[in-house]
Design an enzyme around this catalytic site. Sequence first.
Site, PDB file in Angstrom:
ATOM      1  N   THR A   1       0.807  -1.476  -0.176  1.00  0.00           N
ATOM      2  CA  THR A   1       0.043  -0.008   0.082  1.00  0.00           C
ATOM      3  C   THR A   1       1.291   1.525   0.167  1.00  0.00           C
ATOM      4  O   THR A   1       1.843   0.905  -0.188  1.00  0.00           O
ATOM      5  CB  THR A   1      -1.247   0.031   1.222  1.00  0.00           C
ATOM      6  OG1 THR A   1      -1.503   1.053   1.294  1.00  0.00           O
ATOM      7  CG2 THR A   1      -0.271   0.353   2.610  1.00  0.00           C
TER       8      THR A   1
ATOM      9  N   LYS B   1       3.560   1.699  -3.245  1.00  0.00           N
ATOM     10  CA  LYS B   1       3.003   1.070  -5.245  1.00  0.00           C
ATOM     11  C   LYS B   1       3.754   0.728  -6.605  1.00  0.00           C
ATOM     12  O   LYS B   1       3.784  -0.712  -6.644  1.00  0.00           O
ATOM     13  CB  LYS B   1       1.705   0.895  -4.883  1.00  0.00           C
ATOM     14  CG  LYS B   1       0.265   1.050  -4.219  1.00  0.00           C
ATOM     15  CD  LYS B   1      -0.664   0.740  -4.396  1.00  0.00           C
ATOM     16  CE  LYS B   1      -1.947   0.652  -2.754  1.00  0.00           C
ATOM     17  NZ  LYS B   1      -3.120   0.811  -4.225  1.00  0.00           N
TER      18      LYS B   1
ATOM     19  N   ASP C   1      -6.733  -3.718  -7.854  1.00  0.00           N
ATOM     20  CA  ASP C   1      -7.253  -2.373  -6.859  1.00  0.00           C
ATOM     21  C   ASP C   1      -8.394  -2.490  -8.645  1.00  0.00           C
ATOM     22  O   ASP C   1      -9.534  -1.785  -7.800  1.00  0.00           O
ATOM     23  CB  ASP C   1      -6.394  -1.728  -7.334  1.00  0.00           C
ATOM     24  CG  ASP C   1      -5.477  -1.396  -5.815  1.00  0.00           C
ATOM     25  OD1 ASP C   1      -6.439  -1.270  -4.203  1.00  0.00           O
ATOM     26  OD2 ASP C   1      -4.527  -0.171  -5.825  1.00  0.00           O
TER      27      ASP C   1
ATOM     28  N   GLY D   1      -8.879  13.319  -9.504  1.00  0.00           N
ATOM     29  CA  GLY D   1      -8.258  12.448  -8.528  1.00  0.00           C
ATOM     30  C   GLY D   1      -6.557  12.276  -9.413  1.00  0.00           C
ATOM     31  O   GLY D   1      -7.521  11.168 -10.528  1.00  0.00           O
ATOM     32  N   ALA D   2      -5.565  11.986 -10.023  1.00  0.00           N
ATOM     33  CA  ALA D   2      -4.535  10.936 -10.672  1.00  0.00           C
ATOM     34  C   ALA D   2      -3.590  10.281  -9.862  1.00  0.00           C
ATOM     35  O   ALA D   2      -1.927  10.268 -10.382  1.00  0.00           O
ATOM     36  CB  ALA D   2      -4.406  12.102 -11.642  1.00  0.00           C
TER      37      ALA D   2
ATOM     38  N   GLY E   1      -2.113   7.001  -7.495  1.00  0.00           N
ATOM     39  CA  GLY E   1      -2.632   5.672  -7.797  1.00  0.00           C
ATOM     40  C   GLY E   1      -3.564   4.795  -7.740  1.00  0.00           C
ATOM     41  O   GLY E   1      -4.002   3.891  -9.049  1.00  0.00           O
TER      42      GLY E   1
ATOM     43  N   GLY F   1     -16.599   3.754  -1.079  1.00  0.00           N
ATOM     44  CA  GLY F   1     -15.552   3.030  -1.035  1.00  0.00           C
ATOM     45  C   GLY F   1     -15.110   1.280  -0.809  1.00  0.00           C
ATOM     46  O   GLY F   1     -14.330   1.238  -1.027  1.00  0.00           O
TER      47      GLY F   1
HETATM   48  N1  LIG Z   1     -11.865   1.869  -1.207  1.00  0.00           N
HETATM   49  C1  LIG Z   1     -10.477   1.682  -1.445  1.00  0.00           C
HETATM   50  O1  LIG Z   1      -9.883   0.006  -1.633  1.00  0.00           O
HETATM   51  C2  LIG Z   1      -9.203   2.197  -1.495  1.00  0.00           C
HETATM   52  C3  LIG Z   1      -8.191   1.561  -2.642  1.00  0.00           C
HETATM   53  C4  LIG Z   1      -6.717   2.918  -2.729  1.00  0.00           C
HETATM   54  C5  LIG Z   1      -6.942   3.751  -2.226  1.00  0.00           C
HETATM   55  N2  LIG Z   1      -8.218   4.223  -1.614  1.00  0.00           N
HETATM   56  C6  LIG Z   1      -8.354   5.952  -1.530  1.00  0.00           C
HETATM   57  O2  LIG Z   1      -7.533   6.793  -2.338  1.00  0.00           O
HETATM   58  C7  LIG Z   1      -7.945   7.726  -2.340  1.00  0.00           C
HETATM   59  C8  LIG Z   1      -6.541   7.792  -2.834  1.00  0.00           C
HETATM   60  O3  LIG Z   1      -5.283   7.376  -2.896  1.00  0.00           O
HETATM   61  P1  LIG Z   1      -4.060   6.733  -3.604  1.00  0.00           P
HETATM   62  O4  LIG Z   1      -3.537   5.094  -3.455  1.00  0.00           O
HETATM   63  O5  LIG Z   1      -4.392   7.036  -5.376  1.00  0.00           O
HETATM   64  O6  LIG Z   1      -3.122   8.156  -2.894  1.00  0.00           O
HETATM   65  P2  LIG Z   1      -2.370   8.819  -3.868  1.00  0.00           P
HETATM   66  O7  LIG Z   1      -1.498   7.995  -4.701  1.00  0.00           O
HETATM   67  O8  LIG Z   1      -1.526   9.434  -2.839  1.00  0.00           O
HETATM   68  O9  LIG Z   1      -3.324  10.124  -4.398  1.00  0.00           O
HETATM   69  C9  LIG Z   1      -3.411  10.825  -3.654  1.00  0.00           C
HETATM   70  C10 LIG Z   1      -5.216  11.991  -4.357  1.00  0.00           C
HETATM   71  O10 LIG Z   1      -5.858  13.030  -4.263  1.00  0.00           O
HETATM   72  C11 LIG Z   1      -4.838  14.019  -4.354  1.00  0.00           C
HETATM   73  N3  LIG Z   1      -5.298  14.825  -3.290  1.00  0.00           N
HETATM   74  C12 LIG Z   1      -4.559  14.723  -2.357  1.00  0.00           C
HETATM   75  N4  LIG Z   1      -5.504  16.240  -1.253  1.00  0.00           N
HETATM   76  C13 LIG Z   1      -5.411  16.858  -1.814  1.00  0.00           C
HETATM   77  C14 LIG Z   1      -6.358  17.993  -1.928  1.00  0.00           C
HETATM   78  N5  LIG Z   1      -6.393  19.234  -0.454  1.00  0.00           N
HETATM   79  N6  LIG Z   1      -7.106  18.528  -2.496  1.00  0.00           N
HETATM   80  C15 LIG Z   1      -7.075  17.887  -3.430  1.00  0.00           C
HETATM   81  N7  LIG Z   1      -6.537  17.020  -4.007  1.00  0.00           N
HETATM   82  C16 LIG Z   1      -5.903  16.218  -3.310  1.00  0.00           C
HETATM   83  C17 LIG Z   1      -3.931  14.127  -4.945  1.00  0.00           C
HETATM   84  O11 LIG Z   1      -3.453  15.168  -5.644  1.00  0.00           O
HETATM   85  P3  LIG Z   1      -1.779  15.727  -5.969  1.00  0.00           P
HETATM   86  O12 LIG Z   1      -1.792  14.830  -7.173  1.00  0.00           O
HETATM   87  O13 LIG Z   1      -2.346  17.537  -6.938  1.00  0.00           O
HETATM   88  O14 LIG Z   1      -1.340  15.674  -5.125  1.00  0.00           O
HETATM   89  C18 LIG Z   1      -3.900  12.330  -5.796  1.00  0.00           C
HETATM   90  O15 LIG Z   1      -5.122  12.719  -6.597  1.00  0.00           O
HETATM   91  C19 LIG Z   1      -7.870   7.902  -0.779  1.00  0.00           C
HETATM   92  O16 LIG Z   1      -8.021   8.219   0.259  1.00  0.00           O
HETATM   93  C20 LIG Z   1      -7.191   5.998  -0.153  1.00  0.00           C
HETATM   94  O17 LIG Z   1      -7.793   5.797   0.805  1.00  0.00           O
HETATM   95  C21 LIG Z   1      -8.853   3.068  -1.716  1.00  0.00           C
END
Ligand SMILES: NC(=O)c1ccc[n+]([C@@H]2O[C@H](COP(=O)([O-])OP(=O)(O)OC[C@H]3O[C@@H](n4cnc5c(N)ncnc54)[C@H](OP(=O)(O)O)[C@@H]3O)[C@@H](O)[C@H]2O)c1
Length: 298
Positions: free
Chosen positions: A68, A72, A108, A132-133, A135, A253
């Site tokens: 995680t 990743k 995922d 969002g963009a 992982g 989620g």
């Molecule tokens: N349901 C599930 O099984 C599952 C699995 C994986 C992830 N998730 C959830 O998905 C979310 C993202 O995870 P990830 O692994 O993709 O994380 P990540 O790679 O760190 O990406 C985070 C994303 O959130 C955006 N972001 C963060 N803070 C922000 C803000 N204040 N305003 C606007 N955009 C913001 C980031 O934008 P920037 O690029 O501009 O920083 C990026 O697009 C988390 O909440 C996680 O818990 C859920």
Amino acid sequence: MIQLNGFTKVVGILGWPVEHTLSPVMHGIAFSNLNLNWTYIPLPLPPERVKDAVRSLHTLNFVGANVTVPHKQAIMRYLDEIDPTAQNIGAVNTILLKGGKSYGYNTDGYGILRALLEVGFEPQGARCLMLGAGGASRAAVYSLAAAGASTIAVYNRTVERAAFLVDDLRLAFPHITFSFEALTPETLTAVNHHCDLVVNTTSLGMFPHEETTPWPEDVPLPENAVICDLVYNPLKTKFLQQAETAGLRGVDGVGMLIYQGAEAFRIWTGHEAPAALMRQAVLAELATRQKMMIMHEM
Ligand SMILES: NC(=O)c1ccc[n+]([C@@H]2O[C@H](COP(=O)([O-])OP(=O)(O)OC[C@H]3O[C@@H](n4cnc5c(N)ncnc54)[C@H](OP(=O)(O)O)[C@@H]3O)[C@@H](O)[C@H]2O)c1
């Protein structure tokens, strides 16, 4: 409850931090239900130690692991083989160790697709908007593209990251119309309302910032769209509350969490996972944690 002994097979989750992971609960109930002598443990791994992790798992005879945030992508170069889906997504969330070799997978994308199919969403020909963009977005965009979506727009705070994601996937899916934008109130106001799915893949709305949402409250959501939030803590995020107020179908989620876990479980054990039971266990654990937080605040 499984009694650990010398025959217990071990899997775990590599992350930093991993204190709040729900995966041990979800896999624990699945092992118990199928009477498998397996266990699942959180493995806190600081970023500077990633390079040692796969070797250590081999040494300690692990069958595999989940991976995680934030490892990743970084873990990929230490694996012997990477499955084509994980290669296209550009991230690994599941490792299998077998015959002295390590194999990387990404479950995922499968997880989000199963969660959407479960509520009757039809990805074939769908017009999708991803907020969002990171992982999770990569996995979601890839799986929706592979399932036949017709258009996919990616909006992100850091617009360059959205552009990068779209450029990568355009190569893999030349027949799909991809676009990207900065995630701002102005660009969301201008969203074309012919949209079938909006997915929040940002961390906005997640505990302890439950009051935040990726969608401004004074901007109408696309009419008739399914609204999906990958955040599962809290279960009903502010974004999903906005969907409810607008009379739109919402998907939380937990479905993605369960199904990505179920697919990892299948890869490790060769057994179909008891997904309904895993969901019950995760929901119960979330409710307990919620109650403890409320008591803590009192
Ligand atoms: N349901 C599930 O099984 C599952 C699995 C994986 C992830 N998730 C959830 O998905 C979310 C993202 O995870 P990830 O692994 O993709 O994380 P990540 O790679 O760190 O990406 C985070 C994303 O959130 C955006 N972001 C963060 N803070 C922000 C803000 N204040 N305003 C606007 N955009 C913001 C980031 O934008 P920037 O690029 O501009 O920083 C990026 O697009 C988390 O909440 C996680 O818990 C859920």
